[in-house]
Design an enzyme around this catalytic site. Structure first.
Site, mmCIF file in Angstrom:
data_model
loop_
_atom_site.group_PDB
_atom_site.id
_atom_site.type_symbol
_atom_site.label_atom_id
_atom_site.label_comp_id
_atom_site.label_asym_id
_atom_site.label_seq_id
_atom_site.Cartn_x
_atom_site.Cartn_y
_atom_site.Cartn_z
ATOM 1 N N HIS A 9 0.812 -1.061 0.031
ATOM 2 C CA HIS A 9 0.088 0.137 0.087
ATOM 3 C C HIS A 9 0.856 1.232 0.086
ATOM 4 O O HIS A 9 2.042 1.384 0.491
ATOM 5 C CB HIS A 9 -0.916 -0.043 1.053
ATOM 6 N N GLU A 79 -1.765 -6.900 8.168
ATOM 7 C CA GLU A 79 -0.286 -6.846 8.791
ATOM 8 C C GLU A 79 -0.030 -7.552 9.995
ATOM 9 O O GLU A 79 -1.051 -7.857 10.735
ATOM 10 C CB GLU A 79 -0.137 -5.281 8.922
#
Length: 197
Positions: A9, A79
């Site tokens: 990202h 994550e």
């Protein structure tokens, strides 16, 4: 066999200042938005067989801004859960633990929303994701694109290559970049790393 394309990202405020950003759902910065938009030429004209994203908005927004439509959120792509180190920088951690490494020392438990994970636990999530992705790659109907996070994608890369999860430490990954995992003579390889279109 098709390629597994990894997208980290775009920049967030926390990634810009080195804060461990696991499950905290922070948005892209203006630069992060630009990074995500800059990825669109890479995907223009491509027809991935599958696009998966982490459920966190920084990954979902990156996929959308890069022109990746039809993305499916996958909870295994979150994550690394940094536990008690969520929101803290490595420099701050090393004030009390000078030789600390995420890869070998792990994280202390945090609050109920951030219990923390070991490298092996992140590796188990990566293995589950790879097991679901493998049949799509073998069908050779198009690449699979995964839009997720730095440490998770590094562990996923290690597992794809047949390495232990902690070997993810070898694969530095910048925000707003595209990497590709492929095969050569039937063996897993890195075909491209940290590229920006």
């Amino acid at each position: 066999m098709s390629d597994l394309v990894l997208v980290r990202h775009g920049e967030t405020e926390w990634s810009a200042n080195g804060r461990h950003t696991g499950r905290t759902d922070v948005p892209l910065t203006a630069r992060g938005v630009e990074e995500a938009i800059s990825l669109a030429p890479y995907f223009r004209g491509r027809r991935p067989a599958l696009v998966l994203t982490s459920p966190l908005r920084r990954a979902v927004a990156t996929a959308e801004l890069a022109g990746l439509t039809g993305a499916v959120p996958d909870p295994d792509l979150y994550e690394w859960d940094y536990g008690g180190y969520e929101g803290i920088t490595t420099a701050e951690i090393r004030r009390s633990a000078p030789d600390w490494s995420l890869w070998t020392d792990g994280v202390p438990p945090g609050d109920p929303a951030h219990p923390g994970e070991s490298a092996a636990q992140v590796g188990a999530r990566a293995d589950r994701a790879l097991a679901r992705i493998a049949p799509v790659l073998r069908a050779d109907d198009g690449d699979v694109v995964v839009v997720a996070h730095g440490h998770f994608l590094r562990v996923l890369t290690a597992r794809y290559l047949g390495l232990e999860p902690a070997a993810g430490r070898l694969f530095l990954l910048r925000t707003g970049t595209v990497s590709a995992l492929s095969t050569e003579h039937g063996l897993p390889v890195i075909a491209g790393w940290n590229t920006r279109p």
